[in-house]
Write a protein that holds these residues in place. Sequence first.
Motif, mmCIF file in Angstrom:
data_model
loop_
_atom_site.group_PDB
_atom_site.id
_atom_site.type_symbol
_atom_site.label_atom_id
_atom_site.label_comp_id
_atom_site.label_asym_id
_atom_site.label_seq_id
_atom_site.Cartn_x
_atom_site.Cartn_y
_atom_site.Cartn_z
ATOM 1 N N VAL A 172 7.948 1.660 -5.640
ATOM 2 C CA VAL A 172 8.131 1.332 -4.225
ATOM 3 C C VAL A 172 8.971 0.077 -3.994
ATOM 4 N N LEU A 173 8.741 -0.967 -4.794
ATOM 5 C CA LEU A 173 9.437 -2.229 -4.561
ATOM 6 C C LEU A 173 10.919 -2.119 -4.902
ATOM 7 N N PRO A 174 11.763 -2.856 -4.163
ATOM 8 C CA PRO A 174 13.190 -2.863 -4.487
ATOM 9 C C PRO A 174 13.402 -3.330 -5.929
ATOM 10 N N PRO A 175 14.466 -2.853 -6.574
ATOM 11 C CA PRO A 175 14.722 -3.220 -7.968
ATOM 12 C C PRO A 175 14.939 -4.714 -8.143
ATOM 13 N N TRP A 183 0.854 -1.188 0.000
ATOM 14 C CA TRP A 183 0.000 0.000 0.000
ATOM 15 C C TRP A 183 0.887 1.233 0.000
ATOM 16 N N VAL A 184 0.359 2.318 -0.493
ATOM 17 C CA VAL A 184 1.061 3.599 -0.509
ATOM 18 C C VAL A 184 0.095 4.679 -0.032
ATOM 19 N N THR A 185 0.628 5.842 0.243
ATOM 20 C CA THR A 185 -0.205 6.980 0.599
ATOM 21 C C THR A 185 0.404 8.235 0.015
ATOM 22 N N GLY A 189 5.676 -2.537 5.088
ATOM 23 C CA GLY A 189 5.817 -1.308 5.839
ATOM 24 C C GLY A 189 6.674 -0.301 5.100
ATOM 25 N N SER A 190 6.385 0.968 5.347
ATOM 26 C CA SER A 190 7.189 2.050 4.785
ATOM 27 C C SER A 190 7.028 3.279 5.662
ATOM 28 N N ARG A 227 12.605 5.605 0.592
ATOM 29 C CA ARG A 227 12.725 4.306 -0.082
ATOM 30 C C ARG A 227 13.470 3.272 0.753
ATOM 31 N N GLN A 228 14.447 3.693 1.532
ATOM 32 C CA GLN A 228 15.202 2.738 2.343
ATOM 33 C C GLN A 228 14.361 2.140 3.461
#
Length: 178
Positions: A144-147, A22-24, A45-46, A33-34
């Motif tokens: 959002v997801l790691p490369p 999810w994002v906001t 989580g972010s 990003r880290q």
Amino acid sequence: PPDRAELEARAAAAQTVTEHVWVTEVRGYALARQSVGVIGDDGFGSVYTAPDGGQIQLRVERLPHADADCTDGPASGSAQDPVVTCERDGEQWYRATESGHAYARERGDLVVTVSGTPEEVDRATLRSAARAAHLADDHELDQVLPPADGDPGRRPVERGDLPPVGDGAPDNGVGASG
């Protein structure tokens, strides 16, 4: 954005699933990003940060109903940090303790929580972030997801303070007196 199979593979490499990402959006805050990572077995989580140091944490986890509904169960607080406010606010529950406050809502078997400390984020800003929280679309997943180029947690960190030769001790650039 990449195709859906690649996005799902990137989510799996991060030990989560795309349905938990999810994002906001909230004025003045940007995704750190880290901070993006797995919570629990396969949650997500972010953290979103403001230039003044404020932080809003977004968590998506498989949790029992009581963790969203702060009127009863574990989310009601503990002896060290009891809930001082617990109320329904639209589709969500708002809870505040002396150390922090949060909005939580249920989506199927998931609990989506947006939280922060009152010193860093006021209730109106937190409410705005909670209302804007949504399942990431393919473009947002890509951001959002790691490369896909390997496991970022296993790559060595590039450090500018290590000499190219010698024993590898950091070069602090400070004069030593003796």
